[in-house]
Every structure is written in structure tokens, then in C-alpha cells.
Design an enzyme around this catalytic site. Structure first.
Site, mmCIF file in Angstrom:
data_model
loop_
_atom_site.group_PDB
_atom_site.id
_atom_site.type_symbol
_atom_site.label_atom_id
_atom_site.label_comp_id
_atom_site.label_asym_id
_atom_site.label_seq_id
_atom_site.Cartn_x
_atom_site.Cartn_y
_atom_site.Cartn_z
ATOM 1 N N HIS A 140 -0.685 1.636 -0.523
ATOM 2 C CA HIS A 140 -0.126 2.920 -0.093
ATOM 3 C C HIS A 140 1.039 3.259 -1.028
ATOM 4 O O HIS A 140 1.693 2.361 -1.550
ATOM 5 C CB HIS A 140 0.381 2.713 1.337
ATOM 6 C CG HIS A 140 0.790 3.945 2.044
ATOM 7 N ND1 HIS A 140 2.030 4.511 1.879
ATOM 8 C CD2 HIS A 140 0.144 4.726 2.945
ATOM 9 C CE1 HIS A 140 2.137 5.578 2.651
ATOM 10 N NE2 HIS A 140 1.003 5.739 3.305
ATOM 11 N N ASP A 149 2.447 -5.731 3.460
ATOM 12 C CA ASP A 149 2.533 -4.430 4.113
ATOM 13 C C ASP A 149 1.602 -4.493 5.326
ATOM 14 O O ASP A 149 0.378 -4.428 5.197
ATOM 15 C CB ASP A 149 2.098 -3.345 3.118
ATOM 16 C CG ASP A 149 2.001 -1.972 3.779
ATOM 17 O OD1 ASP A 149 2.154 -1.886 5.018
ATOM 18 O OD2 ASP A 149 1.759 -0.998 3.054
ATOM 19 N N GLN A 191 -0.961 -1.322 8.700
ATOM 20 C CA GLN A 191 -2.260 -1.132 9.361
ATOM 21 C C GLN A 191 -2.759 -2.395 10.053
ATOM 22 O O GLN A 191 -3.761 -2.337 10.764
ATOM 23 C CB GLN A 191 -3.315 -0.681 8.342
ATOM 24 C CG GLN A 191 -3.036 0.659 7.689
ATOM 25 C CD GLN A 191 -3.078 1.821 8.674
ATOM 26 O OE1 GLN A 191 -3.598 1.721 9.789
ATOM 27 N NE2 GLN A 191 -2.510 2.947 8.265
ATOM 28 N N LYS A 229 2.622 3.502 14.560
ATOM 29 C CA LYS A 229 1.196 3.193 14.400
ATOM 30 C C LYS A 229 0.751 2.138 15.404
ATOM 31 O O LYS A 229 -0.367 1.653 15.346
ATOM 32 C CB LYS A 229 0.913 2.693 12.981
ATOM 33 C CG LYS A 229 1.117 3.758 11.900
ATOM 34 C CD LYS A 229 0.792 3.175 10.540
ATOM 35 C CE LYS A 229 1.350 3.989 9.401
ATOM 36 N NZ LYS A 229 0.625 5.214 9.132
ATOM 37 N N CYS A 285 -2.128 9.124 0.870
ATOM 38 C CA CYS A 285 -1.018 8.450 0.166
ATOM 39 C C CYS A 285 -1.516 7.291 -0.683
ATOM 40 O O CYS A 285 -0.850 6.239 -0.779
ATOM 41 C CB CYS A 285 0.048 7.964 1.139
ATOM 42 S SG CYS A 285 0.895 9.278 1.973
HETATM 43 N N1 PMP Z 1 1.486 1.200 4.289
HETATM 44 C C1 PMP Z 1 0.303 1.535 4.794
HETATM 45 C C2 PMP Z 1 -0.881 0.666 4.515
HETATM 46 C C3 PMP Z 1 0.186 2.679 5.588
HETATM 47 O O1 PMP Z 1 -0.994 3.011 6.090
HETATM 48 C C4 PMP Z 1 1.330 3.464 5.827
HETATM 49 C C5 PMP Z 1 1.250 4.728 6.657
HETATM 50 N N2 PMP Z 1 0.194 5.550 6.357
HETATM 51 C C6 PMP Z 1 2.544 3.053 5.274
HETATM 52 C C7 PMP Z 1 2.584 1.909 4.507
HETATM 53 C C8 PMP Z 1 3.803 3.825 5.473
HETATM 54 O O2 PMP Z 1 4.128 3.920 6.815
HETATM 55 P P1 PMP Z 1 5.345 4.860 7.253
HETATM 56 O O3 PMP Z 1 4.971 6.236 6.815
HETATM 57 O O4 PMP Z 1 5.393 4.737 8.726
HETATM 58 O O5 PMP Z 1 6.547 4.363 6.556
#
Ligand code: PMP
Length: 539
Positions: free
Chosen positions: A121, A198, A201, A224, A364
Site C-alpha cells: 500500500h 503492515d 488487512q 478496519k 492506493c
Molecule cells: N496498509 C494496507 C494494506 C491497507 O489496506 C491500508 C488501508 N487501505 C493501509 C495500510 C492504510 O491504512 P490507514 O488509511 O488506515 O492508515
């Protein structure tokens, strides 16, 4: 897992969208919140709202105890060793940044490297790029195989003794792949590096234990995992957090301050500068309780079952391409796909008309979409309350979209002429001898294109071409503008304010226009830049 009784905890699931029952399949972006969590949040404000660690009064004491306990609860949720190892942040992104700034600046320098993957991401990919640029370190990317898994051999090649930090998503937010974190952690440790996982998910969707994973750091987000927005978590190994510099400075994170220097508070407060997300943290602990009551193993099974069901059904359709590991390989509850040549934004709008909420765009992960060689994808993602019937509603919507696509584009949704311009883009394609070019990207949705403008010697516009990977409305407007402007003086380009609106008002009253402002802005910006540089060349 009793999904029907779980659904009773989520009042939002009873609402309608455009007269249709809501089918919420955008859980990888944000999950819904059960009443147990929203009640905890409200109780804080109704009963003991006060700043923490500051006031010598009852309310502040109650808030401080609940907030500190929340750290213990989240630590326990991921197998950490107590509150000292659990820092509350704004979200997963801030948690990654905290490590990148704290540890990155201490350990990275020319000759060292950070290893991450092609499926990251932007939260980590962009962060490591930036830290590497500032420190002179190199960023290496473990490649993604055609089946959506990481190339294990490539990982072994790129993780060597120069590597200080390995940063990897536990679960991909596009492919649904569950990465072999333990193996990567062992590789990192064997080479003297630390590993940041990270877990944005994975923590919401499966049992996660930092010791089993071998993770030195784990970042995740509250919103999430049935928790509130505005709170994320960073698990960090205690010795590493102790060694690391703070990321933000201010109140709460200090122990003693003079005009010359300051010393830092104990863990985890050293990393929580200023007034922290108190209600959010306490409510997130309630979300952890809620998920543990269901059982994270049951959540994992439910997610995988729904994903496998959708994958099997999509495999029946020749016009659908699904990304990520094939059916049969365990994945989290998300599937990204494309349907024929229907643009993702058009498909998600058609689905939205049926009450089905999915996400379309690049999620993203622009570099990953470059690897997949697609401009974007549609992602359906599930959670504890998702039913098979809801997946069927998605499938009906896909069927409907594919069958009625041409009719829909031509009638209900778009005026005939938008449809014509979308299908028959007379000015489509780049111009080799363009006088100037301007790239346009709407990062929030993944729409992207480039305008090429060819000017005659007298300053009239000879031709405008464009290359577009955008939805029907955007490509149609680009085509309309190109038509409209050919033969006009270049100054007309620099002063387009309201032209798109006027074109749409005059000819296309029933078109959605929220995504069509880009071309107008972009062409006029490009023309202004061109005119300015032509004038300064004259000077
Ligand atoms: N890493 C991953 C794999 C994600 O899916 C996301 C959110 N889409 C993020 C990081 C970032 O999360 P946040 O926007 O809550 O900081």
C-alpha cells in the site's frame, strides 16, 4: 458463526441506498461499527470525558485508567507483552511513518537498503521511498508472481546483509494474498535486519500473534476492525522502541524539559505526543473484545469461504478477470476484478444503483497496478456480517452491468452524446509532435490521462489528442473538449473556466459531473505554463 445475530449489532446494515437494501462490500477500506463499540465511545463522552495523565481529578483518573487499559487490551489482541509495546497512533499509515522516521533515520545511510514488496500500500511504499531519498538508502522490491504471491526466490536475493529494514504487508489489500511473514522475518533476522509488518488487512481478519510472526513491528488501523476512525496501533518490540527516537514532540511524551533539552517519557507515551485519541482508543479495545467474542479463527474462515465462493462464481464468467491467488488458495475476504471493458467506476456506479457498495480504482497501490498492467480494478471485500446472499447481490449486479452496459451508458445514466464520445473518441491517441503535453491524474479514484496539444505558428490549436484510462464520463468530456477547442486560439485554452459546465448544461443535463472537472483544469494549466514559457523565451 451466527452471521444473522451478528448483523443485529450493526444498525447501519438495515439502511437503504436509493431505495435498495444496503449491501456493504467495501470492508477492506473501512468496516462498520457494532453498537457495543459505538456505545463505549458515547459512554466516554457522556460519563468521563477528560484529558488523560494531566488532571488530579476523578474524571481524568477514570479516563486515564480506561485509556491505559485499552493499550493492554490491544497488546493482548496481537500477542504483545503489555502496554509498553503498544503505541496508539492516528492510523496504520502513521504507525508505519513512526517506524520509518524513528528507526529509518537512525539506521539508514548510503550503502544500506530497505526491502519491501511490489504489493505494498502507498502507506508504506511511499514512506520508505521518502526516507530512502533523505538517507541515501536503497529501496528494493520483492516481485509479485503471476499468481499474486511473492516470489520467494527473489526475496532471498534481495534480503542480504546491506538490508536494515524489511517492510511487508501481511495481507495484500488488492490481491487478498496472505504473505509468508514468518519466512520473511527469519530471512530479515538472519541478515541482521528488523521487520515491520503492515497488518492493516490481517489484524482485522485473522488471528495475529507478533511472536508467531516474528514481527518486530506491526502496524494496523482501528477503522478496519469494527473500531472507530482516528486510531491506529503500532506494536513494537520493547528494546527497539526504547532505542528509537520519538517521531512527534510535545506534551505527554516528555519527562523533563529545560530551555536547553528534554528527556522522554516511558513507553508507550514517549511516542504519543499531545492529547491522544482517548475515546477512540477505549472504543477500539471494545472492538477487540467484540472480535474475540466471535473468535478470530471463525472470522478468518468466514472471510475465506466468502472469497472462495465469489472466486468460483466469477470463474464461470468469461468476461471477468480476477486478480490474486487462484480459488483454493487461502485468502482474506476480498476479491479484486475487472469485467470486460466496463470501467471500474462505471461498474461501481451501476452497483451503487442497486445498493451494492464496492471500491473501484487503484486502492492506493499504483505500482502494483502497473505490475498487473491494468489502470484499476473493482474490489469487493467482506466482514463478519457479510452473507452469501450479499455476494449473490454483487454477482447479479455484475451480470446486469455486463448485459445492460451499452443500454445503460446510452440511456439511463449518460446522455447519448456522452456515450458516443466515450465509444468513439475521435481525438483519442497521443500526438507525436505536440507543442505541449499535460498529464492528469485523479489519485483518489485512479482516473488518469494525458492531453497533447499541437499549435500552429499563428497560435491556433491545430489538434488536441488525449490518452485516457478513465471512466466513461471523463473520457467523453476529454473528447468533447478536444472537439470543441480545435481551431481556436491558444489563449482559449488558458481561459476555460466553466466551459465543461456550459457544455454539460447545454447538452448533457443528466450527466454526473463530479469527476469531469479534471480535463478543463489540466488543459488550461498546460496552456498557461506553455504561454508563460513562450513569453519568457521572448523576453
Ligand atoms: N496498509 C494496507 C494494506 C491497507 O489496506 C491500508 C488501508 N487501505 C493501509 C495500510 C492504510 O491504512 P490507514 O488509511 O488506515 O492508515
Amino acid at each position: 458463526m451466527d452471521v444473522e445475530s451478528i448483523r443485529e449489532d450493526f444498525p447501519i446494515l438495515d439502511r437503504e441506498v436509493g431505495g435498495e437494501p444496503l449491501v456493504y462490500l467495501d470492508n477492506a477500506a473501512t468496516t462498520q461499527t457494532p453498537t457495543q463499540v459505538s456505545r463505549t465511545f458515547t459512554e466516554y463522552y457522556d460519563e468521563y470525558n477528560a484529558n488523560v495523565h494531566r488532571g488530579i481529578h476523578q474524571l481524568s483518573h477514570e479516563a486515564s485508567v480506561a485509556y491505559e487499559d485499552a493499550h493492554d487490551r490491544l497488546a493482548e489482541f496481537v500477542g504483545a507483552d503489555g502496554r509498553e509495546e503498544m503505541v496508539f497512533t492516528k492510523n496504520a499509515t502513521e504507525a508505519v511513518n513512526l517506524v520509518a522516521h524513528g528507526l529509518g533515520h537512525q539506521h539508514l545511510e548510503p550503502g544500506t537498503a530497505v526491502v519491501t514488496t511490489e504489493m505494498e500500500h502507498h502507506a508504506s511504499l511511499v514512506t520508505w521511498q521518502q526516507i530512502a531519498e533523505r538517507t541515501g538508502a536503497e529501496v528494493r522490491y520483492v516481485e509479485v508472481e503471476d499468481d499474486g504471491t511473492l516470489d520467494a526466490e527473489h526475496a532471498k536475493e534481495v534480503i542480504d546483509e546491506d538490508v536494515e529494514i524489511v517492510s511487508v504487508a501481511h495481507v495484500s489489500n488488492v490481491l487478498g494474498t496472505v504473505n509468508p511473514v514468518r519466512e520473511l522475518a527469519d530471512l530479515a533476522h538472519d541478515n541482521g535486519a528488523v521487520i515491520l509488518v503492515d497488518g492493516a488487512q490481517s489484524v482485522p481478519t485473522r488471528p495475529v500473534d507478533v511472536t508467531d510472526l516474528g514481527a518486530d513491528f506491526l502496524a494496523f488501523s482501528g477503522h478496519k476492525m469494527a473500531g472507530p476512525t482516528g486510531i491506529g496501533c503500532l506494536y513494537g518490540r520493547r528494546d527497539l522502541l526504547e532505542e528509537m527516537d520519538p517521531f512527534l514532540y510535545g506534551g505527554e511524551m516528555i519527562r523533563h524539559v529545560t530551555f536547553d533539552e528534554a528527556t522522554w517519557n516511558d513507553l508507550p507515551w514517549k511516542f504519543e505526543a499531545g492529547t491522544p485519541p482517548i475515546a477512540e482508543g477505549i472504543a477500539l479495545a471494545a472492538a477487540a473484545d467484540y472480535l474475540d467474542d466471535i473468535g478470530m479463527d471463525a472470522v478468518r474462515r468466514h472471510e475465506d469461504e466468502l472469497a472462495q465462493y465469489l472466486l468460483d462464481e466469477l470463474a464461470e464468467r468469461e468476461d471477468v478477470e480476477a486478480y490474486g491467488p487462484p480459488a483454493g488458495v487461502e485468502r482474506t475476504g476480498l476479491v479484486s476484478f475487472n469485467v470486460g471493458d466496463v470501467h471500474g467506476h462505471d461498474l461501481s456506479e451501476i452497483l451503487d444503483d442497486r445498493g451494492v457498495a464496492v471500491r473501484a480504482g487503484d486502492h492506493c497501490t499504483q505500482p502494483l497496478h502497473d505490475v498487473l498492467d491494468i489502470p484499476g480494478s473493482v474490489r469487493a471485500s467482506f466482514y463478519v456480517y457479510t452473507t452469501r446472499e450479499e455476494v449473490d447481490a454483487l454477482l447479479d449486479g455484475i451480470e446486469d452491468a455486463a448485459e445492460r452496459r451499452d443500454g445503460l451508458l446510452a440511456s439511463d445514466r449518460y446522455h447519448d452524446r456522452v456515450f458516443e464520445h466515450h465509444r468513439d473518441r475521435t481525438n483519442a491517441g497521443g500526438l507525436e509532435d505536440a507543442t505541449f503535453r499535460k498529464h492528469s491524474a485523479e489519485t483518489s479514484c485512479g482516473d488518469e490521462g494525458e492531453f497533447h496539444v499541437d499549435l500552429a505558428a499563428d497560435g491556433t490549436i491545430r489538434e488536441i489528442g488525449f490518452e485516457s484510462q478513465s471512466c466513461a464520463v471523463s473520457t467523453a468530456v476529454a473528447s468533447m473538449l478536444a472537439d470543441h477547442l480545435t481551431g481556436e486560439p491558444v489563449d482559449a485554452l488558458a481561459d476555460l473556466d466553466g466551459t465543461v459546465e456550459a457544455l454539460l448544461d447545454g447538452q448533457f443535463p443528466d450527466v454526473r459531473r463530479d469527476c469531469v472537472v479534471g480535463p478543463e483544469d489540466v488543459i488550461s494549466e498546460g496552456a498557461t505554463e506553455h504561454l508563460e514559457s513562450a513569453r519568457s523565451a521572448d523576453d
